[in-house]
Design a protein around this motif. Structure first.
Motif, short mmCIF file in Angstrom:
data_model
loop_
_atom_site.label_atom_id
_atom_site.label_comp_id
_atom_site.label_asym_id
_atom_site.label_seq_id
_atom_site.Cartn_x
_atom_site.Cartn_y
_atom_site.Cartn_z
N VAL A 411 -42.97 -53.59 -4.26
CA VAL A 411 -42.32 -54.82 -3.81
C VAL A 411 -42.16 -54.83 -2.30
CG1 VAL A 411 -40.28 -56.27 -4.01
CG2 VAL A 411 -41.12 -55.05 -6.02
N CYS A 412 -41.78 -53.72 -1.72
CA CYS A 412 -41.56 -53.62 -0.28
C CYS A 412 -42.81 -54.02 0.50
CB CYS A 412 -41.15 -52.19 0.07
SG CYS A 412 -40.59 -52.00 1.77
N LYS A 413 -43.96 -53.77 -0.06
CA LYS A 413 -45.25 -54.14 0.54
C LYS A 413 -45.32 -55.63 0.86
CE LYS A 413 -50.07 -54.38 -1.15
NZ LYS A 413 -50.95 -53.96 -2.26
N HIS A 414 -44.58 -56.45 0.12
CA HIS A 414 -44.67 -57.90 0.25
C HIS A 414 -43.46 -58.51 0.96
CE1 HIS A 414 -48.23 -57.95 -2.31
NE2 HIS A 414 -47.61 -57.04 -3.05
N VAL A 415 -42.68 -57.66 1.61
CA VAL A 415 -41.54 -58.13 2.40
C VAL A 415 -41.93 -58.11 3.87
CG1 VAL A 415 -39.13 -57.67 3.02
CG2 VAL A 415 -39.93 -57.20 0.68
N LYS A 416 -41.53 -59.13 4.61
CA LYS A 416 -41.88 -59.20 6.03
C LYS A 416 -41.32 -57.99 6.79
CE LYS A 416 -43.91 -63.34 6.30
NZ LYS A 416 -45.24 -63.59 6.85
N SER A 417 -42.13 -57.44 7.69
CA SER A 417 -41.71 -56.28 8.48
C SER A 417 -40.71 -56.68 9.57
CB SER A 417 -42.94 -55.66 9.16
OG SER A 417 -43.84 -55.21 8.20
N ASN A 418 -39.85 -55.77 9.95
CA ASN A 418 -39.60 -54.47 9.36
C ASN A 418 -38.96 -54.65 7.99
OD1 ASN A 418 -40.44 -52.61 11.44
ND2 ASN A 418 -38.67 -53.29 12.64
N ALA A 419 -39.47 -53.97 6.99
CA ALA A 419 -39.03 -54.22 5.62
C ALA A 419 -38.34 -53.00 5.03
CB ALA A 419 -40.23 -54.60 4.75
N ILE A 420 -37.18 -53.25 4.46
CA ILE A 420 -36.44 -52.23 3.70
C ILE A 420 -36.05 -52.84 2.37
CG2 ILE A 420 -34.37 -50.81 3.56
CD1 ILE A 420 -36.28 -49.75 5.62
N LEU A 421 -36.22 -52.10 1.29
CA LEU A 421 -35.88 -52.60 -0.03
C LEU A 421 -35.11 -51.54 -0.81
CD1 LEU A 421 -37.77 -54.93 -2.25
CD2 LEU A 421 -37.21 -52.73 -3.28
N VAL A 422 -34.01 -51.96 -1.42
CA VAL A 422 -33.21 -51.09 -2.28
C VAL A 422 -33.40 -51.55 -3.71
CG1 VAL A 422 -30.88 -50.30 -2.82
CG2 VAL A 422 -31.54 -50.68 -0.44
N SER A 423 -33.63 -50.61 -4.62
CA SER A 423 -33.83 -50.98 -6.02
C SER A 423 -33.18 -49.99 -6.97
CB SER A 423 -35.32 -51.09 -6.35
OG SER A 423 -35.89 -49.82 -6.58
N GLY A 424 -32.94 -50.48 -8.18
CA GLY A 424 -32.42 -49.65 -9.26
C GLY A 424 -32.69 -50.35 -10.58
N ASP A 425 -32.99 -49.58 -11.60
CA ASP A 425 -33.31 -50.15 -12.92
C ASP A 425 -34.44 -51.17 -12.81
OD1 ASP A 425 -33.13 -50.58 -15.67
OD2 ASP A 425 -31.64 -52.18 -15.43
N ARG A 426 -35.43 -50.87 -11.98
CA ARG A 426 -36.63 -51.71 -11.74
C ARG A 426 -36.22 -53.13 -11.35
NH1 ARG A 426 -36.96 -47.05 -13.21
NH2 ARG A 426 -38.62 -46.19 -14.52
N THR A 427 -35.20 -53.20 -10.50
CA THR A 427 -34.70 -54.48 -10.01
C THR A 427 -34.34 -54.35 -8.54
OG1 THR A 427 -33.69 -54.90 -12.19
CG2 THR A 427 -32.94 -56.27 -10.35
N THR A 428 -34.70 -55.34 -7.74
CA THR A 428 -34.30 -55.32 -6.34
C THR A 428 -32.79 -55.52 -6.25
OG1 THR A 428 -34.77 -57.69 -6.16
CG2 THR A 428 -36.52 -56.18 -5.51
N LEU A 429 -32.17 -54.70 -5.40
CA LEU A 429 -30.72 -54.79 -5.21
C LEU A 429 -30.36 -55.27 -3.81
CD1 LEU A 429 -29.78 -51.37 -6.86
CD2 LEU A 429 -29.80 -53.64 -7.93
N GLY A 430 -31.26 -55.01 -2.87
CA GLY A 430 -31.04 -55.44 -1.49
C GLY A 430 -32.36 -55.49 -0.75
N VAL A 431 -32.53 -56.52 0.10
CA VAL A 431 -33.77 -56.70 0.84
C VAL A 431 -33.45 -56.97 2.30
CG1 VAL A 431 -35.91 -58.04 1.06
CG2 VAL A 431 -34.90 -57.67 -1.21
N GLY A 432 -33.97 -56.13 3.17
CA GLY A 432 -33.86 -56.35 4.61
C GLY A 432 -35.23 -56.71 5.15
N ALA A 433 -35.39 -57.95 5.62
CA ALA A 433 -36.72 -58.45 5.98
C ALA A 433 -36.78 -58.95 7.42
CB ALA A 433 -37.12 -59.59 5.04
N GLY A 434 -37.90 -58.66 8.08
CA GLY A 434 -38.23 -59.31 9.34
C GLY A 434 -37.33 -58.98 10.50
N GLN A 435 -36.65 -57.85 10.48
CA GLN A 435 -35.77 -57.51 11.59
C GLN A 435 -36.56 -56.83 12.72
OE1 GLN A 435 -32.47 -58.58 11.54
NE2 GLN A 435 -33.51 -59.62 9.84
#
Length: 514
Positions: A411-435
């Protein structure tokens, strides 16, 4: 003397009706070659074969038919130049008033599975483009038609203008003729480039062509004009999608739909759902059913999901449709939708519901326009393979953690850079995009995840240049990190992860998305 029309078409749609009306309503005579002459004759219409008119037989198995001065002289003669008229008279050439030509089906041929290079080459038209170009060049003195869709308009123009189409109409037809030959040549060049220069990483010449599929209300903003174009002769991708309901698609809808398609195509084995806002995912999840996957994705960030674009990798059933109607959505796309689900979705008639059976139908290349040119690159379609990943910390991931790391990485591959993704239970929990800095994205993703960050996974599309992101992640309760590695200071991040008891995995591949 009767008017003279040259008819030579591969696509014979509407030909006979056009010819009959030309004879009956405007006293035309015809010269034609090959299959066109046969079609006219079989329909009981008088026609002179090109070979009889020129006195030269078709040769080389039909490769040479219309390439003759009596044909091209009649096409190119300027009626207001006495020397041209004298040349016609001296060579017994009749001026041609109408040229109706379309070309061998080259693009249709190369679209077929297993077509060989010799088969493709035989569908490269020579005489047709020559006649089209000649007739288009000489538009002040004749009319050229290259598309059956033009026939009725031409006949109406003839009636309106007492048999003499206006200069503006002829100019418009000439432009269409040149666009047709240009598109045809581009298709040939692209095909030969792909087939004869496979060793080259990037072609020396790259052509991009498309046919307008739809004029859009506006672009990214109301003051920007926009249109939707499709490539090739066979509709693929979004041009092949079926819209079951909803308003017309907008420019931003299509951009977001493509971003959603790219994410959902990462997942094939398990029901998956993604919700997109402004090309970034606000929720992505896997589930035992498509309804569960959508509910998890929606709950990941229900505030941002309002007005979102939803992509599902399984058919829409009644349960999922019911969930989809509980909030405002712009678009929903799935491989199919059952009848009961369609009835339920109809309650939200403005929601655009699209069916795209092949959600993995992505382009092999991406193009970005810049001042004075454009950039071409291969699509980022590298498949994640955990067997090639390097576990760089003392602590190793469990099998379940490795699967979670893989989900987050995809999933992180498809988030605008700089991209950070937090996940749990195969679900996104937090997305930091484009900073503008990575630690900023880390803080945004962790803040969004909140308490759910404890024992969760963190993915980064690029390496950590410093250990500050690792320490920030650990303080929030993150238990494992996946990142490309490759920084000069990787060891600092590894040491920090070891000291804080984290798992860290290097993928060896970066996924920046600008």
């Amino acid at each position: 003397m009767a008017r003279l029309a040259l008819l030579s078409v591969s696509n014979k749609t509407g030909l006979i009706d056009l010819a009959r009306r030309l004879v009956k309503e405007f006293d035309f005579e015809f010269i034609s070659s090959g299959g066109t002459a046969k079609a006219l004759k079989d329909a009981g219409l008088p026609v002179t074969k090109v070979a009889d008119y020129t006195g030269s037989p078709e040769i080389l198995g039909g490769r040479v038919k219309t390439l003759h001065p009596r044909i091209h002289g009649g096409i190119l003669a300027r009626r207001d130049v006495p020397e041209d008229i004298a040349d016609l008279a001296n060579n017994q050439i009749r001026p041609i008033d109408l040229v109706v030509v379309n070309l061998y089906p080259f693009e249709e041929t190369i679209a077929k599975q297993g077509v060989t290079l010799p088969e493709a080459i035989e569908q490269i038209d020579i005489g047709g483009p020559a006649m089209l170009r000649g007739a288009s060049k000489n538009f002040p003195h004749l009319t050229v038609l290259c598309d059956p869709a033009q026939y009725e308009e031409y006949l109406q123009e003839m009636h309106r203008s007492n048999g003499e189409p206006s200069l503006e109409f002829r100019k418009k037809c000439a432009l269409k003729g040149f666009l047709h030959t240009s598109s045809y040549d581009q298709a040939i060049a692209a095909y030969l480039s792909q087939n004869l220069s496979k060793e080259a990483e990037s072609p020396q010449h790259y052509t991009l062509k498309g046919k307008q599929l739809q004029s859009l209300r506006y672009g990214e903003n109301p003051h920007q004009s926009a249109a939707w174009y499709e490539t090739g002769t066979t509709s693929t991708g979004w041009a092949a999608a079926t819209k079951l309901q909803g308003k017309e698609l907008s420019y931003n809808n299509l951009v977001d739909l493509e971003a959603a398609r790219r994410i959902i195509s990462e997942f094939t084995d398990t029901p998956a759902a993604t919700i997109i806002k402004h090309t970034n995912p606000c929720g992505v999840a896997l589930g035992q059913s498509i309804q569960e996957a959508y509910q998890k994705a929606f709950n990941a960030d229900s505030v941002s999901a309002f007005g979102g674009i939803v992509a599902l990798n399984r058919p829409i059933d009644a349960g999922t449709a019911t969930e989809l109607t509980k909030t405002f959505l712009e678009c929903v796309v799935a491989p199919s939708c059952d009848a009961e689900a369609q009835e339920i979705l109809a309650a939200k008639s403005k929601v655009r519901v699209l069916i795209l059976p092949d959600l993995s139908c992505g382009p092999k290349e991406t193009v970005k326009v810049i001042a004075g040119g454009f950039l071409l690159q291969a699509s980022d379609d590298a498949v994640a393979n955990t067997s090639t990943w390097q576990i760089v910390t003392e602590k190793k991931p469990s099998d379940d953690e490795l699967e979670e790391l893989l989900f987050a990485w995809k999933v992180c591959k498809h988030v605008k850079s700089n991209a950070i993704l937090v996940s749990g239970d195969r679900t996104t929990l937090g997305v930091g995009a484009g900073q503008m800095n990575r630690v900023g994205s880390v803080k945004i993703a962790l803040e969004q995840a909140g308490e759910k960050a404890k024992a969760a996974i963190l993915a980064s599309d690029g390496f950590f240049p410093f250990d500050d992101s690792v320490k920030t992640a650990a303080a929030a309760g993150i238990k494992a990190i996946v990142q490309p590695g490759g920084s000069m200071r990787d060891q600092d991040s590894i040491l920090a992860a070891n000291e804080l008891g984290l798992v860290m995995v290097f993928t060896g591949i970066r996924h920046f998305l600008h």
